[in-house]
Write an enzyme that holds these catalytic residues in place. Structure first.
Site, PDB file in Angstrom:
ATOM      1  CB  CYS A   4     -14.074  16.186  11.426  1.00 57.37           C
ATOM      2  SG  CYS A   4     -13.662  16.901   9.818  1.00 57.37           S
ATOM      3  CB  ILE A  57       5.186  -9.185  -4.431  1.00 58.07           C
ATOM      4  CG1 ILE A  57       5.903  -9.829  -5.613  1.00 58.07           C
ATOM      5  CG2 ILE A  57       5.987  -8.004  -3.889  1.00 58.07           C
ATOM      6  CD1 ILE A  57       7.275 -10.385  -5.319  1.00 58.07           C
ATOM      7  CD  GLU A  80      -4.003  -0.169 -10.295  1.00 58.05           C
ATOM      8  OE1 GLU A  80      -5.044  -0.597  -9.759  1.00 58.05           O
ATOM      9  OE2 GLU A  80      -2.892  -0.715 -10.153  1.00 58.05           O
ATOM     10  CG  HIS A 124       8.935  -4.787   7.953  1.00 56.96           C
ATOM     11  ND1 HIS A 124       8.417  -4.798   9.230  1.00 56.96           N
ATOM     12  CD2 HIS A 124       7.860  -4.785   7.115  1.00 56.96           C
ATOM     13  CE1 HIS A 124       7.100  -4.808   9.171  1.00 56.96           C
ATOM     14  NE2 HIS A 124       6.732  -4.807   7.896  1.00 56.96           N
TER      15      HIS A 124
END
Length: 482
Positions: A443, A342, A34, A52
């Protein structure tokens, strides 16, 4: 000495982490590369966080089939991975005869796709479901829902690690070379790796990785969608996502509750070429308010607590715009699985996409099953979700539960420390935020951010200049501060 793996997954977002988890069902040595300091910083985090129903995609496509599959299984997935999830339902709201015809066509497509429970409802029923909405009728999708995309992505990754996968963060792939023995040498920004198989799940970087593998012909542009986050004070006015009638290419600006009680407004869709620019300009916020208020007239600036943007890729192949997910294992580029396109509904379809990708490897490699595979993962104990009796017991067992670090979200020192010592080794402010909800309240970190930064320094042995907000080169401090 190169680190060696049976499989390297490139990309640790929701799809890459789902693939790593599915691979860990087998006796394989699995690595995940990654480029960012955490697994949830791009498309996986910057979206509407909606599960969905599968009615909005072309008949016969992977998008349609895998979205429905992901939707129907998500109750069990959420239980296994301890992901906050509510099957709220969703409405697509219309007013004109043209809207009604569009919704009838969407209903027809949805039923063929296998979406469950779809129906067109009148204004009376719509007002019963969402009293604050403005509209004359709607398409109701009762199986749609809302989830925590941060916890889902992190949960998949942590479960993959629990079952033997290893994550290598901040390793951007810079080159891939097939060696004479058939293995691949994968070069990254920090070190090189050797692997028998490569799976490209790089999301916004998928075309770049595909070309490194020798698979050409794909191109990508993008749209930037902007969102406004509203305070929890208005959350009770929106029990489910409310969408306009969709066009053929765009679902439209919608309003969506979150599992924590906030409301998000967006996205719009600006065409962009810079796929790393997540800025939000005032005119985008003004447009979101104007457009979404026609559906749900409760968007007021006093309730704004944050904005953000996400990049939605647009994919092209040699024949033009791509309308479907590509999940391919090509014989001319052996021992690779290539995922292109994708995009939405990638969050909903992540595990079904992963199963298809892993099956392509399994058919060719035939690995043994991992008899010790455990599908479960527990997220960090949320003090704010415990009963008063449970909170008292937590404090008795660990006094750090008695020290509040984030007042807005009632996050304790114990939770922040658990997040700092997470299984993936993440040590950024955004990593703590996504794991605990600290800095997500009204905040936005004004009270807690410096306390969390100090704990990161102490627990990780970091110099003050090494504390990152999110990505590389996002240092919070240039030197010591009071």
């Amino acid at each position: 000495m190169l680190k060696k793996y049976d499989v390297l997954v490139i990309g640790g977002g929701v799809v890459g982490s789902a693939i790593a988890r599915e691979l860990s069902r087998y006796q394989l040595k699995i690595g995940v590369l990654e480029k960012n300091p955490d697994v949830c910083l791009e498309m996986s985090a910057r979206n509407s966080a909606v599960l969905h129903g599968g009615f909005a995609y072309e008949i016969g496509t992977n998008k349609a089939a895998l979205c429905v599959e992901g939707c129907m299984e998500f109750d069990e997935v959420a239980r296994e991975l301890d992901v906050p999830f509510i099957r709220t339902g969703k409405v697509l709201v219309g007013n004109t005869p043209e809207d009604m015809e569009s919704l009838k066509e969407t209903l027809r497509i949805g039923k063929i796709n296998g979406a469950v429970g779809l129906e067109i409802i009148d204004e009376k029923r719509l007002k019963e479901l969402v009293p604050a909405v403005e509209g004359s009728f709607a398409l109701l999708s009762p199986m749609s829902g809302i989830l925590d995309p941060f916890q889902y992505t992190i949960g998949l990754a942590e479960n993959a690690v629990k079952n033997g996968a290893r994550y290598h963060l901040m390793r951007e792939v810079t080159g891939i070379h097939r060696e004479e023995d058939g293995t691949y040498k994968v070069e990254t920004s920090k070190e090189d790796f050797r692997t028998k198989w490569v799976i490209n799940a790089a999301g916004l970087g998928a075309v770049k990785i595909s070309e490194m593998l020798g698979i050409t012909g794909y191109k990508m542009g993008g749209t930037r969608g902007h969102y406004i986050v509203l305070d929890k004070a208005v959350g009770d006015l929106l029990p489910m996502p409310v969408y306009p009638v969709p066009s053929t290419t765009y679902m439209g600006i919608h309003v969506t509750p979150t599992v924590e009680g906030n409301v998000t407004v967006g996205p719009d869709a600006d065409r962009v070429t810079d796929l790393a620019n997540y800025g939000v300009e005032q005119h985008n916020m003004d447009y979101l308010v104007e457009d979404a208020s026609t559906l749900w007239p409760h968007i007021h600036r006093k309730d704004f607590i944050r904005n953000y943007a996400g990049i939605q890729p647009t994919w092209l192949d040699r024949e033009g715009p791509m309308k479907d997910f590509v999940i391919e294992a090509r014989e001319d580029v052996p021992n690779t699985v290539n995922l292109i396109g994708i995009e939405s509904p990638g969050l909903t379809a992540a595990l079904p996409v992963a199963r298809r990708a892993v099956q392509l490897l399994v058919e060719r490699e035939k690995p043994e099953m991992n008899s010790n595979f455990d599908p479960t993962r527990k997220r960090i104990q949320r003090f704010a979700e415990a009963t008063p009796e449970e909170q008292a017991e937590l404090i008795r067992e660990n006094p750090d539960y008695g020290e509040i670090i984030c007042r807005c979200e009632s996050v304790t020192k114990a939770e922040v420390l658990d997040a700092i010592h997470n299984p993936l080794g993440v040590e950024t402010m955004i990593g703590m935020k996504y794991r605990t909800r600290s800095m997500m309240g009204r905040c936005q970190g004004g009270y807690c951010q410096m306390r969390i930064a100090q704990l990161l320094q102490e627990e990780k042995g970091l110099d003050v200049t090494q504390v990152l907000y999110a990505r590389e080169e996002s240092e919070l401090f240039s030197g010591r501060v009071r």
